[in-house]
Design a protein around this motif. Structure first.
Motif, mmCIF file in Angstrom:
data_model
loop_
_atom_site.group_PDB
_atom_site.id
_atom_site.type_symbol
_atom_site.label_atom_id
_atom_site.label_comp_id
_atom_site.label_asym_id
_atom_site.label_seq_id
_atom_site.Cartn_x
_atom_site.Cartn_y
_atom_site.Cartn_z
ATOM 1 N N PRO A 1 28.829 37.087 53.836
ATOM 2 C CA PRO A 1 27.811 38.083 54.197
ATOM 3 C C PRO A 1 27.687 38.328 55.688
ATOM 4 N N VAL A 2 28.165 37.387 56.500
ATOM 5 C CA VAL A 2 28.120 37.592 57.947
ATOM 6 C C VAL A 2 28.888 38.850 58.327
ATOM 7 N N ILE A 3 29.980 39.127 57.629
ATOM 8 C CA ILE A 3 30.759 40.332 57.911
ATOM 9 C C ILE A 3 29.884 41.573 57.727
ATOM 10 N N ASP A 4 29.149 41.621 56.617
ATOM 11 C CA ASP A 4 28.307 42.780 56.347
ATOM 12 C C ASP A 4 27.134 42.865 57.321
ATOM 13 N N TYR B 1 24.756 45.488 61.970
ATOM 14 C CA TYR B 1 24.262 45.344 63.348
ATOM 15 C C TYR B 1 25.060 46.236 64.293
ATOM 16 N N GLY B 2 26.374 46.222 64.120
ATOM 17 C CA GLY B 2 27.212 47.026 64.996
ATOM 18 C C GLY B 2 26.995 48.511 64.832
ATOM 19 N N LEU B 3 26.803 48.956 63.592
ATOM 20 C CA LEU B 3 26.581 50.383 63.351
ATOM 21 C C LEU B 3 25.277 50.861 63.969
ATOM 22 N N ILE B 4 24.281 49.991 64.042
ATOM 23 C CA ILE B 4 22.979 50.388 64.575
ATOM 24 C C ILE B 4 22.904 50.194 66.077
ATOM 25 N N PHE B 5 23.414 49.069 66.564
ATOM 26 C CA PHE B 5 23.158 48.693 67.945
ATOM 27 C C PHE B 5 24.387 48.705 68.855
ATOM 28 N N LEU B 6 25.591 48.691 68.282
ATOM 29 C CA LEU B 6 26.796 48.608 69.109
ATOM 30 C C LEU B 6 27.606 49.885 68.976
ATOM 31 N N ASP B 7 28.849 49.814 69.402
ATOM 32 C CA ASP B 7 29.731 50.976 69.304
ATOM 33 C C ASP B 7 30.070 51.244 67.842
ATOM 34 N N ARG B 8 29.635 52.388 67.338
ATOM 35 C CA ARG B 8 29.814 52.687 65.919
ATOM 36 C C ARG B 8 31.283 52.844 65.551
ATOM 37 N N THR B 9 32.055 53.431 66.451
ATOM 38 C CA THR B 9 33.469 53.657 66.146
ATOM 39 C C THR B 9 34.213 52.338 66.007
ATOM 40 N N GLU B 10 34.015 51.438 66.976
ATOM 41 C CA GLU B 10 34.689 50.146 66.913
ATOM 42 C C GLU B 10 34.256 49.350 65.681
ATOM 43 N N THR B 11 32.958 49.395 65.384
ATOM 44 C CA THR B 11 32.460 48.675 64.213
ATOM 45 C C THR B 11 33.063 49.229 62.938
ATOM 46 N N ALA B 12 33.082 50.547 62.823
ATOM 47 C CA ALA B 12 33.640 51.171 61.618
ATOM 48 C C ALA B 12 35.120 50.844 61.468
ATOM 49 N N LEU B 13 35.850 50.851 62.565
ATOM 50 C CA LEU B 13 37.285 50.540 62.501
ATOM 51 C C LEU B 13 37.506 49.095 62.069
ATOM 52 N N ALA B 14 36.674 48.181 62.581
ATOM 53 C CA ALA B 14 36.811 46.777 62.185
ATOM 54 C C ALA B 14 36.511 46.603 60.699
ATOM 55 N N TRP B 15 35.465 47.287 60.219
ATOM 56 C CA TRP B 15 35.119 47.181 58.805
ATOM 57 C C TRP B 15 36.218 47.788 57.937
ATOM 58 N N LEU B 16 36.762 48.914 58.386
ATOM 59 C CA LEU B 16 37.843 49.541 57.625
ATOM 60 C C LEU B 16 39.094 48.669 57.616
ATOM 61 N N ALA B 17 39.314 47.919 58.698
ATOM 62 C CA ALA B 17 40.466 47.014 58.721
ATOM 63 C C ALA B 17 40.311 45.930 57.658
ATOM 64 N N MET B 18 39.092 45.375 57.529
ATOM 65 C CA MET B 18 38.851 44.379 56.481
ATOM 66 C C MET B 18 39.011 44.994 55.095
ATOM 67 N N LEU B 19 38.519 46.229 54.938
ATOM 68 C CA LEU B 19 38.665 46.910 53.657
ATOM 69 C C LEU B 19 40.139 47.170 53.366
ATOM 70 N N GLY B 20 40.891 47.532 54.405
ATOM 71 C CA GLY B 20 42.321 47.750 54.218
ATOM 72 C C GLY B 20 43.039 46.498 53.761
ATOM 73 N N LEU B 21 42.625 45.342 54.295
ATOM 74 C CA LEU B 21 43.219 44.080 53.865
ATOM 75 C C LEU B 21 42.921 43.828 52.391
ATOM 76 N N GLN B 22 41.704 44.165 51.971
ATOM 77 C CA GLN B 22 41.355 44.007 50.557
ATOM 78 C C GLN B 22 42.157 44.965 49.686
ATOM 79 N N PHE B 23 42.346 46.199 50.177
ATOM 80 C CA PHE B 23 43.147 47.158 49.422
ATOM 81 C C PHE B 23 44.580 46.652 49.263
ATOM 82 N N LEU B 24 45.123 46.094 50.329
ATOM 83 C CA LEU B 24 46.488 45.587 50.259
ATOM 84 C C LEU B 24 46.584 44.461 49.233
#
Length: 760
Positions: free
Chosen positions: A651-654, A659-682
């Protein structure tokens, strides 16, 4: 050692190659223990946990100023000065707007004030203090609240050494870009931090990114008026060292020498980067100015000198004791931010841990699962000679009227050449399950009725009554493909194989919840079993489709009700005994997955808690020698890391993504989350290809992250709490609608409710 089977049955003697026997028998009277319900989710407690975590993350975000976008080196917003009074623009660096008529003040001649911004800093503030103390001069430190709460001891040292404090806001924002309530909050929180750390309060204020009084623009005038209404004197500077440019001590000294013998407030920094040049410049600047006859004082001291020259005797600046309420609130603020910092550091460690475990698990799955698949698909692969011995199938049933007919019919009509005996053990059903099974009129089906004693009791009864030495155990709601039994027993061609796990498929895939479970079965169960077989540490033979040698079952002590996961318990016992436990992907059975979140909760809660019980029961075996120790060290290590620790920390990932989407760089946060999702897709694509499943259903995988995964977190969390508090759970019956059967090898069940068969 007693066994629940007749001692004269074939294979009763333990194999001589097995070094020891795991202790696996049920305790006397275990079957008669009172059953307890599966606790419902404690939503109020979870809500409190989420509110607490949300509060911690908000405090951390506020303390870091993360919600203020686009920090710039200078405030370039606004222009025009016609609204700023001339008294301010042409006056001195100390601005007083507390009265109706604004005033400003200059320092007397030969008076210098050293002011320092952006601290305190644990590295450089002590160095600046060392130089000031060396030359016995005071300084005025305009501190940031988010630094004060992290360095309260350092701030206390400043006050104890005779230095003065001023407010420089809490997070260093551009004040013209935030609303008035937020500016007030910036001042108040910093004041509380100072009060909590030192027991005093200050009425000095410096805006971030401010410079001289003649640089005020129209947008600054409301800020000056608000500061006065709040009782603050606004302080700017006469001379700026520009030490942040780091162009050498000589330039800093040159820029801070007043023209003639005029007084000056000089600006330096004790934080914000490497301040070694600042320290060196101060060490040269102070004695040089003393030689020129200058006196060093604080802002309050300089203002009081100026007022004395003007004939005003009452001082208007200087620290005053904070009230008891202010000190208490300030200490709470200090503790809150430090607790948030600690939690965030912990989250960072857990984030790294989750990343390492996730990547490590993925690599292991790819390497070992693919090796397993390649080995099985070689043309020369064989377990041994074809297994044609007859098979007994045990079906424990408790109130399974919706699915029992389809399940029994699919088993009795299997194509195993040695023949199939089906033993339905009705464990005290009250819905006519036994009558439905008997009413099918199938010659190779026996129905046994017994008082309700739990699933392990029903399985042991079935095994004791079975005529054959190859035992298949099946849930009462499971539908087998025609060749499933035949394929499931082929691994027994290897005499070292003691048990075989089959391939469980979700039959009712129409709902979103069922689709999510289908993905989980393929990725989380079947792919993992390839890994576990390769490493000889299979933890669970699924209750829906599993096969056993009778001698292996007897040697391990049969099924017990000491845990809620009797399938995991017996599998661990077999592994410890030295038997091979393997996975046969071609033996496919279809089960009805829970169709609601409530039913899913009950099922997964029981699985999760039962697995923890089994792990605890076999924990001491990690110290065993021989087969028992080798199996346990591998199995329990993998279950602890990937079955408990990874899901608990995931749950720390979520949380950090939110936290990143609200308070940090949204683009970087979204890319990091999508990278984890991509690993799951693979991983999902690999698992689906190995299982010969269509990839179309994977479109729901992203949605799975927002609901299903969170539910699994909560399930595991409550299971851990139950385990730690010593609670004990009983079996629960899930609501079923039934599956009609399958259409053949590789077919799909119809997914609609089965026809209910009544009568004897």
């Amino acid at each position: 050692m007693s066994h629940p089977y007749p001692p004269g049955r074939p294979g009763h003697q333990a194999p001589s190659r097995i070094p020891d026997r795991p202790r696996h028998h049920a305790r006397p009277g275990a079957a008669a223990r009172a059953r307890r319900y599966v606790p419902r989710p404690s939503w109020a407690i979870y809500a409190m946990v989420f509110v607490l975590l949300g509060g911690i993350l908000f405090v951390e975000a506020y303390a870091n100023g993360s919600f203020i976008p686009d920090y710039r080196a200078e405030n370039t917003t606004g222009s025009g000065q016609d609204e700023v009074p001339d008294e301010i623009l042409t006056g001195g660096p100390i601005v007083n707007t507390t009265a109706d008529r604004p005033q400003s003040y200059r320092l007397p001649a030969r008076t210098v004030v050293l002011t320092f911004d952006d601290g305190p800093d644990e590295r450089w503030t002590p160095e600046v203090m060392r130089v000031l103390d060396k030359h016995q001069v005071p300084g005025t430190f305009f501190v940031l609240g988010n630094q004060v709460v992290r360095q309260p001891d350092l701030v206390r040292d400043l006050v104890a050494s005779g230095h003065e404090l001023g407010v420089h806001t809490f997070t260093h924002p551009h004040l013209t870009e935030i609303p008035g309530w937020q500016r007030r909050l910036e001042y108040t929180q910093t004041q509380l931090a100072i009060a909590g750390a030192t027991g005093v309060r200050t009425n000095l204020l410096r805006f971030p990114y401010s410079s001289r009084s003649d640089a005020f623009v129209n947008q600054d005038w409301p800020l000056l008026r608000q500061a006065g209404e709040l009782g603050y004197l606004t302080v700017v500077n006469d001379l700026d060292s520009r030490d942040w440019e780091r162009q050498g001590p000589d330039g800093m000294i040159e820029r801070t020498v007043p023209p003639g013998y005029s007084g000056a407030i000089t600006l330096w920094h004790d934080s914000g980067g490497d301040r070694s040049q600042t320290v060196e410049a101060l060490d040269r600047y102070i004695p040089m100015m003393k030689e020129r006859g200058y006196t060093f004082t604080t802002v309050s001291g300089g203002l009081n000198l100026a007022l004395a020259e003007a004939g005003v005797s009452a001082p208007v600046a200087g620290p005053v004791p904070a009230t008891a309420g202010e000190r208490w609130r300030g200490q709470m603020l200090v503790m809150a931010v430090r607790a948030a910092d600690f939690t965030f550091v912990l989250f960072g460690i857990l984030f790294v841990l989750v990343g390492v475990l996730t990547i490590g698990r993925t690599l292991l799955l790819f390497v070992l699962a693919l090796r397993h698949a390649r080995k099985r698909r070689r043309r020369d692969f064989a377990w041994g000679p074809p297994v044609t011995a007859p098979v007994s199938v045990i079906v424990p049933a408790y109130n399974e009227k919706e699915g029992i007919a389809a399940a029994v019919r699919s088993l009795a009509t299997g194509d195993h050449p040695g023949g199939i005996e089906v033993v339905v053990v009705d464990d005290g059903s009250t819905d006519g399950t036994a009558d439905i099974a008997a009413g099918l009129g199938l010659p190779n089906v026996r129905v046994v009725r017994k008082p309700n004693g739990g699933k392990p009791s029903a399985l042991n009864t079935g095994v004791a009554l079975a005529r054959h030495d190859l035992i298949v155990m099946v849930d009462g709601d499971t539908v087998f493909e025609p060749d499933a039994v035949r394929r499931l027993v082929q691994p027994f061609g290897d005499p070292q194989v003691g048990a075989v796990a089959g391939n469980v498929k979700v039959g009712n895939r129409r709902s979103m919840i069922a689709k999510w479970q289908h993905i989980e079965y393929v990725i989380g169960f079947n792919l993992d079993r390839r890994l576990y077989e390769t490493l000889r540490c299979m933890p669970t033979i699924p209750g829906a489709i599993g096969a056993f040698r009778r001698e292996a079952l007897e040697y391990a002590g049969g099924m017990t009700d000491e845990t809620l996961a009797e399938d995991t318990d017996i599998t661990m016992a077999l592994g410890r005994s030295g038997w091979k436990v393997v996975y046969e992907e071609g033996a496919r059975a279809w089960t009805e997955a829970p169709a609601s979140l409530g039913q899913l909760w009950k099922q997964r809660y029981r699985w999760s808690y039962g697995t923890m019980q089994a792990m605890w029961k076999h924990r001491r075996s990690v110290l065993d020698k021989g087969a028992s120790g080798r199996f346990s060290r591998r199995c329990l290590t993998f279950l602890t890391l990937f079955g408990v620790l990874l899901p608990l920390t995931a749950p720390v990932i979520d949380l950090l993504a939110l936290y990143g989407l609200i308070f940090l760089d949204r683009t970087e946060t979204a890319l990091a989350w999508l990278a984890m999702l991509g690993l799951q897709f693979l991983t999902a694509i690999v698992a689906f290809r190995l299982d010969r499943e269509k990839l179309g259903v994977l479109w729901v995988l992203p949605l799975q992250q927002f609901v299903y995964r969170q539910l699994m977190y909560l399930v595991l969390l409550q299971s851990v709490v139950t385990a730690l508090t010593g609670g004990r759970l009983g079996w629960q019956k899930l609501r079923r609608t039934g599956l009609d059967g399958v259409t053949g090898t590789g077919g799909r069940p119809a997914g609609r409710p089965a026809t209910r068969v009544g009568g004897p």
